[in-house]
Design a protein around this motif. Structure first.
Motif, PDB file in Angstrom:
ATOM      1  N   VAL A   1     -52.297  90.419  17.334  1.00 37.40           N
ATOM      2  CA  VAL A   1     -51.947  91.542  16.461  1.00 37.40           C
ATOM      3  C   VAL A   1     -50.530  92.020  16.774  1.00 37.40           C
ATOM      4  O   VAL A   1     -49.940  91.650  17.798  1.00 37.40           O
ATOM      5  N   ASP A   2     -49.985  92.843  15.895  1.00 34.46           N
ATOM      6  CA  ASP A   2     -48.585  93.270  16.050  1.00 34.46           C
ATOM      7  C   ASP A   2     -48.428  94.671  16.632  1.00 34.46           C
ATOM      8  O   ASP A   2     -47.307  95.162  16.753  1.00 34.46           O
ATOM      9  N   HIS A   3     -49.549  95.357  16.969  1.00 36.36           N
ATOM     10  CA  HIS A   3     -49.416  96.708  17.508  1.00 36.36           C
ATOM     11  C   HIS A   3     -50.569  97.004  18.452  1.00 36.36           C
ATOM     12  O   HIS A   3     -51.679  96.494  18.294  1.00 36.36           O
ATOM     13  N   ILE A   4     -50.317  97.849  19.422  1.00 34.47           N
ATOM     14  CA  ILE A   4     -51.312  98.161  20.448  1.00 34.47           C
ATOM     15  C   ILE A   4     -52.548  98.854  19.852  1.00 34.47           C
ATOM     16  O   ILE A   4     -53.685  98.645  20.322  1.00 34.47           O
ATOM     17  N   ASP A   5     -52.356  99.686  18.811  1.00 32.50           N
ATOM     18  CA  ASP A   5     -53.506 100.340  18.192  1.00 32.50           C
ATOM     19  C   ASP A   5     -54.486  99.321  17.619  1.00 32.50           C
ATOM     20  O   ASP A   5     -55.711  99.469  17.749  1.00 32.50           O
ATOM     21  N   LYS A   6     -53.942  98.289  16.994  1.00 31.76           N
ATOM     22  CA  LYS A   6     -54.799  97.240  16.442  1.00 31.76           C
ATOM     23  C   LYS A   6     -55.489  96.469  17.567  1.00 31.76           C
ATOM     24  O   LYS A   6     -56.644  96.048  17.432  1.00 31.76           O
ATOM     25  N   ALA A   7     -54.759  96.276  18.687  1.00 33.06           N
ATOM     26  CA  ALA A   7     -55.345  95.553  19.819  1.00 33.06           C
ATOM     27  C   ALA A   7     -56.515  96.350  20.414  1.00 33.06           C
ATOM     28  O   ALA A   7     -57.569  95.778  20.741  1.00 33.06           O
ATOM     29  N   ILE A   8     -56.350  97.677  20.540  1.00 26.57           N
ATOM     30  CA  ILE A   8     -57.436  98.513  21.097  1.00 26.57           C
ATOM     31  C   ILE A   8     -58.630  98.524  20.146  1.00 26.57           C
ATOM     32  O   ILE A   8     -59.799  98.460  20.581  1.00 26.57           O
ATOM     33  N   PHE A   9     -58.335  98.607  18.843  1.00 27.46           N
ATOM     34  CA  PHE A   9     -59.413  98.578  17.859  1.00 27.46           C
ATOM     35  C   PHE A   9     -60.175  97.265  17.933  1.00 27.46           C
ATOM     36  O   PHE A   9     -61.415  97.242  17.899  1.00 27.46           O
ATOM     37  N   ARG A  10     -59.430  96.154  18.068  1.00 25.56           N
ATOM     38  CA  ARG A  10     -60.072  94.853  18.161  1.00 25.56           C
ATOM     39  C   ARG A  10     -60.892  94.737  19.446  1.00 25.56           C
ATOM     40  O   ARG A  10     -62.004  94.186  19.442  1.00 25.56           O
ATOM     41  N   ALA A  11     -60.381  95.329  20.534  1.00 28.20           N
ATOM     42  CA  ALA A  11     -61.138  95.325  21.791  1.00 28.20           C
ATOM     43  C   ALA A  11     -62.446  96.088  21.632  1.00 28.20           C
ATOM     44  O   ALA A  11     -63.504  95.684  22.146  1.00 28.20           O
ATOM     45  N   GLY A  12     -62.402  97.206  20.877  1.00 27.40           N
ATOM     46  CA  GLY A  12     -63.615  97.975  20.622  1.00 27.40           C
ATOM     47  C   GLY A  12     -64.627  97.170  19.834  1.00 27.40           C
ATOM     48  O   GLY A  12     -65.834  97.231  20.107  1.00 27.40           O
ATOM     49  N   GLU A  13     -64.100  96.405  18.856  1.00 30.85           N
ATOM     50  CA  GLU A  13     -65.003  95.549  18.080  1.00 30.85           C
ATOM     51  C   GLU A  13     -65.704  94.536  18.981  1.00 30.85           C
ATOM     52  O   GLU A  13     -66.913  94.311  18.891  1.00 30.85           O
ATOM     53  N   ILE A  14     -64.903  93.917  19.878  1.00 28.60           N
ATOM     54  CA  ILE A  14     -65.460  92.906  20.791  1.00 28.60           C
ATOM     55  C   ILE A  14     -66.484  93.547  21.716  1.00 28.60           C
ATOM     56  O   ILE A  14     -67.572  93.007  21.948  1.00 28.60           O
ATOM     57  N   MET A  15     -66.140  94.715  22.259  1.00 30.71           N
ATOM     58  CA  MET A  15     -67.055  95.400  23.174  1.00 30.71           C
ATOM     59  C   MET A  15     -68.339  95.783  22.446  1.00 30.71           C
ATOM     60  O   MET A  15     -69.440  95.667  22.994  1.00 30.71           O
ATOM     61  N   GLY A  16     -68.200  96.193  21.194  1.00 26.13           N
ATOM     62  CA  GLY A  16     -69.369  96.563  20.417  1.00 26.13           C
ATOM     63  C   GLY A  16     -70.271  95.385  20.177  1.00 26.13           C
ATOM     64  O   GLY A  16     -71.512  95.484  20.275  1.00 26.13           O
ATOM     65  N   LYS A  17     -69.663  94.204  19.924  1.00 21.88           N
ATOM     66  CA  LYS A  17     -70.458  93.004  19.694  1.00 21.88           C
ATOM     67  C   LYS A  17     -71.170  92.596  20.961  1.00 21.88           C
ATOM     68  O   LYS A  17     -72.291  92.096  20.938  1.00 21.88           O
ATOM     69  N   LYS A  18     -70.502  92.794  22.082  1.00 17.05           N
ATOM     70  CA  LYS A  18     -71.118  92.401  23.358  1.00 17.05           C
ATOM     71  C   LYS A  18     -72.259  93.354  23.702  1.00 17.05           C
ATOM     72  O   LYS A  18     -73.227  92.967  24.348  1.00 17.05           O
TER      73      LYS A  18
END
Length: 555
Positions: free
Chosen positions: A537-554
């Motif tokens: 991704v091109d911005h840290i906000d998107k990276a944190i959001f994506r990390a939340g998605e991954i954590m939620g899936k886990k």
């Protein structure tokens, strides 16, 4: 494309004539400037040839043929070409190893290499040679030039002087008891005359005063010193007929290293001289056209019995100060030299060798870069190391090896500095930029690290070693790359290895702040398919959001 190549190779003479024409007053100014330069070049050309253990006429042939062609075909408005002191050591070594015919072939090969460099547009690449390397080998050459003049300066009776520095030192010490004090006195007076002329009569070239007065002194007082005539006999009053040397594949292969040395030195010296001329006049030279002119001139110099040639900084400066307007001044300097040789050959041979040695001693001092050495010695330690190593290798080993080793050492030290400048570190709460993670909510189990600097082979291993900092692998590893301007193959490979090792611990990798250029390389190498394009991704906000998605899936 072809038009661009044509423009970059077009001689400066043609460009100037096409744009501004050429008047009678221009020709008069160029002719006068050419005469002033010829007066300076006459003793220097002979002295350089003699210092190279070759007859003095070889230097004159070079100054006439190469000097004319460098101005006619080169890319500098004021450049004066011919034999230079920087070539003395190389020429002497090549001539000793392969004979004069071998030197001629090496010179012609060097000319061909310079022409190839011009068509490859390598003129701009010379500027990437580190400054400490240039100062190191220039000052090393200066010491070698001065050292090569000890025989004639002290009037020692040595038939052949070896090219190696240590061998020279040994033979000088062995013959020091033969010192001719008349020659020493004549040489010291010559240096004094040059110094006084420079400060009291700056418009009168010191070398021409020295050769004139010393020749009259030797003739009038019958001084017991060697002259050009006593060592070499008479010199011709005409240029020789052009002759091609014998060319075989074996000779070409054998002489290639020496030809590369000559071509490299000619390129560096000529472009440095052109840069100096630009600084004095506010003009701009055409570097690729200059290389082309140097190539043509060296081929012709070899064919006409000359030596390697390049731009001469001191003669170019004289040309500018004498009021030159176009490259015609350099062509006129060659014509004046031809007239001198035609009319004054019987007088030229009366010049004492001690006086010529004194002239070259002054040239060596001017080349010694003492001022620039002092500046570099107050620079960072890496620059000092490069300077000293290049200087010692130039003096004790070989010029070509010194340049290669100096560039290699400077590159290694630069890479080391870049490695230290590139940081891979965790984000701390001390950051105060708008996108600082201290102002973000980072989910538990997510680690955020940042790279600051280019991701290249020098820091690739450091990136992989980052994993060793974790006591317990995180569930998501965000690597911020907003300050990564470029990436190379090793950097790409390190990202791939990082992803594989994180996957081994069931950790997902997210790349944040990837710029367009870096992302293009990541896509070209298909690493994005392994990491997952949604994880780049091109911005840290998107990276944190994506990390939340991954954590939620886990979860």
């Amino acid at each position: 494309m072809l038009r661009s190549i044509h423009d970059s190779l077009e001689p400066k003479l043609v460009t100037l004539f096409r744009r501004q024409g050429y008047s009678r007053s221009d020709f008069i100014a160029d002719a006068v400037a050419g005469l002033a330069v010829a007066i300076v070049a006459l003793p220097l050309a002979m002295a350089i040839a003699i210092a190279s253990n070759l007859p003095p006429e070889r230097g004159l042939f070079t100054a006439i043929v190469a000097g004319f062609l460098i101005s006619a075909h080169g890319g500098s408005r004021y450049q004066i070409g011919g034999p230079t002191a920087a070539f003395i050591v190389t020429v002497a070594m090549v001539a000793m190893k392969h004979g004069y015919e071998g030197l001629v072939l090496a010179t012609i090969m060097a000319g061909a290499i310079l022409i190839i460099m011009a068509f490859l547009r390598a003129g701009e690449l010379i500027k990437f040679i580190p400054y400490p390397v240039i100062v190191g080998f220039t000052s090393g050459i200066a010491l070698l030039i001065a050292f090569s003049q000890i025989r004639d300066f002290f009037g020692l009776k040595i038939t052949t002087v070896p090219p190696d520095f240590i061998d020279k030192l040994s033979i000088y010490v062995a013959h020091l008891h033969e010192t001719n004090f008349t020659a020493v006195l004549l040489a010291l007076i010559s240096i004094g005359v040059i110094y006084i002329a420079k400060h009291r009569f700056p418009r009168i070239p010191g070398p021409i005063i020295v050769v004139t007065l010393s020749a009259f002194a030797v003739w009038g007082f019958n001084l017991p010193v060697e002259t050009i005539e006593s060592r070499f006999g008479s010199i011709p009053s005409m240029l020789p007929s052009p002759v091609w040397p014998e060319i075989t594949f074996e000779r070409l292969r054998f002489l290639l290293p020496d030809a590369i040395t000559i071509a490299t030195l000619a390129a560096i010296e000529s472009l440095l001289s052109a840069v100096v001329a630009d600084g004095m006049t506010g003009t701009r030279h055409k570097s690729n056209a200059e290389l082309l002119g140097q190539g043509v001139a060296n081929i012709a110099s070899g064919i006409f019995g000359g030596l390697p040639a390049t731009g001469a900084i001191a003669r170019t400066a004289t040309n500018i100060k004498a009021g030159a307007r176009t490259p015609v001044a350099g062509m006129m300097h060659a014509i004046w030299l031809f007239l001198f040789m035609l009319l004054l050959a019987p007088l030229i041979i009366k010049v004492p060798l001690a006086a010529l040695a004194a002239i070259l001693m002054v040239v060596a001092w001017n080349m010694s870069e003492i001022k620039h050495i002092k500046e570099i010695m107050h620079s960072p330690r890496t620059d000092r190391i490069v300077l000293i190593v290049t200087f010692l290798l130039t003096v004790l080993v070989d010029l070509n090896f010194a340049i290669q080793a100096g560039i290699a050492l400077a590159s290694i030290l630069f890479i080391d500095q870049m490695m230290k400048a590139t940081q891979i570190r965790p984000i701390t709460s001390e950051e105060n930029d708008p996108d600082s993670t201290s102002n973000k909510t980072i989910p538990h189990g997510v680690e955020v690290y940042e790279i600051q600097g280019p991701l290249f082979f020098g820091v690739a291993e450091k990136l992989v070693d980052t994993l060793m900092l974790f006591e317990k692998p995180p569930q998501v590893f965000i690597l911020r790359m907003r300050y990564v301007p470029l990436i190379d193959a090793a950097g790409l490979h390190s990202l791939e290895i990082l992803h594989e090792r994180l996957s081994h611990y069931n950790t997902r990798l997210i790349l944040s702040g990837v710029n367009a250029q870096v992302y293009q390389f990541i896509r070209s190498s298909r690493i994005d398919e392994k990491i997952g394009r949604e994880n780049i991704v091109d911005h840290i906000d998107k990276a944190i959001f994506r990390a939340g998605e991954i954590m939620g899936k886990k979860i």
